[in-house]
Design a protein around this motif. Structure first.
Motif, PDB file in Angstrom:
ATOM      1  N   VAL A 153     -15.651  -9.184 -35.799  1.00 23.09           N
ATOM      2  CA  VAL A 153     -15.770 -10.528 -35.223  1.00 23.09           C
ATOM      3  C   VAL A 153     -16.617 -11.391 -36.151  1.00 23.09           C
ATOM      4  O   VAL A 153     -17.724 -11.005 -36.546  1.00 23.09           O
ATOM      5  CB  VAL A 153     -16.411 -10.467 -33.818  1.00 23.09           C
ATOM      6  CG1 VAL A 153     -16.610 -11.877 -33.271  1.00 23.09           C
ATOM      7  CG2 VAL A 153     -15.541  -9.640 -32.880  1.00 23.09           C
ATOM      8  N   TYR A 231     -10.490 -11.147 -27.201  1.00 25.60           N
ATOM      9  CA  TYR A 231     -10.577 -10.184 -28.303  1.00 25.60           C
ATOM     10  C   TYR A 231      -9.241 -10.171 -29.039  1.00 25.60           C
ATOM     11  O   TYR A 231      -8.195 -10.531 -28.476  1.00 25.60           O
ATOM     12  CB  TYR A 231     -10.961  -8.786 -27.808  1.00 25.60           C
ATOM     13  CG  TYR A 231      -9.992  -8.174 -26.825  1.00 25.60           C
ATOM     14  CD1 TYR A 231      -8.856  -7.480 -27.269  1.00 25.60           C
ATOM     15  CD2 TYR A 231     -10.211  -8.275 -25.454  1.00 25.60           C
ATOM     16  CE1 TYR A 231      -7.970  -6.918 -26.368  1.00 25.60           C
ATOM     17  CE2 TYR A 231      -9.328  -7.716 -24.552  1.00 25.60           C
ATOM     18  CZ  TYR A 231      -8.207  -7.034 -25.011  1.00 25.60           C
ATOM     19  OH  TYR A 231      -7.323  -6.485 -24.112  1.00 25.60           O
ATOM     20  N   ARG A 244      -8.735  -2.885 -32.572  1.00 27.28           N
ATOM     21  CA  ARG A 244      -9.145  -3.954 -31.659  1.00 27.28           C
ATOM     22  C   ARG A 244     -10.563  -4.404 -31.975  1.00 27.28           C
ATOM     23  O   ARG A 244     -11.437  -3.596 -32.299  1.00 27.28           O
ATOM     24  CB  ARG A 244      -9.049  -3.448 -30.221  1.00 27.28           C
ATOM     25  CG  ARG A 244      -9.533  -4.426 -29.174  1.00 27.28           C
ATOM     26  CD  ARG A 244      -9.256  -3.877 -27.789  1.00 27.28           C
ATOM     27  NE  ARG A 244     -10.098  -4.521 -26.777  1.00 27.28           N
ATOM     28  CZ  ARG A 244      -9.992  -4.304 -25.468  1.00 27.28           C
ATOM     29  NH1 ARG A 244      -9.080  -3.463 -25.029  1.00 27.28           N
ATOM     30  NH2 ARG A 244     -10.784  -4.917 -24.613  1.00 27.28           N
ATOM     31  N   SER A 245     -10.769  -5.698 -31.869  1.00 26.73           N
ATOM     32  CA  SER A 245     -12.100  -6.265 -32.136  1.00 26.73           C
ATOM     33  C   SER A 245     -13.002  -6.106 -30.923  1.00 26.73           C
ATOM     34  O   SER A 245     -12.559  -5.744 -29.823  1.00 26.73           O
ATOM     35  CB  SER A 245     -11.976  -7.752 -32.471  1.00 26.73           C
ATOM     36  OG  SER A 245     -11.709  -8.493 -31.286  1.00 26.73           O
ATOM     37  N   PRO A 247     -15.549  -8.143 -28.163  1.00 25.22           N
ATOM     38  CA  PRO A 247     -15.315  -9.388 -27.408  1.00 25.22           C
ATOM     39  C   PRO A 247     -15.990 -10.602 -28.056  1.00 25.22           C
ATOM     40  O   PRO A 247     -17.049 -10.475 -28.659  1.00 25.22           O
ATOM     41  CB  PRO A 247     -15.911  -9.088 -26.044  1.00 25.22           C
ATOM     42  CG  PRO A 247     -16.980  -8.079 -26.326  1.00 25.22           C
ATOM     43  CD  PRO A 247     -16.464  -7.239 -27.455  1.00 25.22           C
TER      44      PRO A 247
END
Length: 254
Positions: A153, A231, A244-245, A247
């Motif tokens: 992120v 996300y 997956r990133s 949040p």
């Protein structure tokens, strides 16, 4: 004084004497041939002494190899390798959309990266060598092997904004792989399953990491929302992998 009696003409000769006589005759022939060609007798004798019966020059060869650097328009790149040519020999190479002249090195070799797939020929001294060509690689395939995928992120935490208006969130996708080959990818955001920002990462030979900046469009939220959390997910369809990133949370201002 005692004299050794002369040998008779038909008296057998020892094997050692026969070998010495053949050697002398061979050297004498080489020296006479060298004299007729203007070569020093000493050089001719040395050549006879060191030349072996198996001394055969290497045959010139040419191969097209995958993984020769990046190529525009999504075309998988190849490297042309020449070997076994006379030292520093000038050559001409003809292939798909290319024709160039070059010279091999002192070892009779030449490498030329960044070429397209297709038929190649090498011409030198009025001779022609047809290059060995492997089957063409397709985008997203090849010998590439993905070892890791992740998403980082980039948007700072605690950003306050008017959530009733669309905004953006930024992410970095990272793919680590051992090439050569291409890896297809696309993104999704938690607010929608529709694929976005498709692309292809081109990996050279060896292990390396490609970084993919992704700016995701975050849709507007309801006026009653106090926070918006999203996300992003990076998809590698050919490898059946996803990453997956964490949040990203926006605080909604009133």
């Amino acid at each position: 004084m005692h004299r050794h009696p002369n040998r008779c003409a038909n008296e057998p000769v020892g094997e050692g004497a026969i070998r010495r006589r053949r050697r002398y005759l061979g050297l004498g022939t080489a020296v006479l041939l060298a004299a007729s060609m203007g070569i020093a007798p000493a050089a001719a004798s040395t050549a006879v002494a060191h030349a072996g019966p198996d001394a055969v020059p290497a045959a010139p060869s040419c191969r097209l190899l995958p993984g020769g650097g990046a190529k525009p328009a999504g075309d998988t790149s190849y490297k042309l390798h020449l070997g076994g040519f006379p030292a520093k020999q000038a050559v001409r190479v003809d292939g798909p959309r290319t024709s160039f002249r070059a010279a091999v090195n002192a070892k009779g070799e030449l490498d030329r990266p960044g070429l397209r797939h297709g038929a190649y020929t090498v011409t030198y001294q009025n001779k022609r060598v047809v290059c060995v060509v492997p089957p063409a690689q397709k985008p997203g395939t090849g010998s590439v092997k993905v070892t890791k995928a992740e998403v980082v992120v980039l948007t700072p935490a605690g950003v306050s904004l008017d959530c009733t208006k669309p905004t953006t969130a930024e992410f970095d996708g990272k793919i680590t792989a051992t090439g050569p080959g291409k890896v297809r990818f696309h993104w999704t955001l938690s607010t929608s399953p529709a694929p976005t920002s498709p692309g292809t990462a081109d990996f050279p030979a060896g292990s390396s990491t490609q970084t993919l900046l992704h700016v995701a469009e975050v849709p507007a939220a309801a006026a009653s929302a106090t926070k918006v959390t999203v996300y992003a997910t990076l998809h590698l369809p050919d490898q059946k992998m996803t990453a997956r990133s964490g949040p990203v949370t926006f605080t909604c201002t009133k």
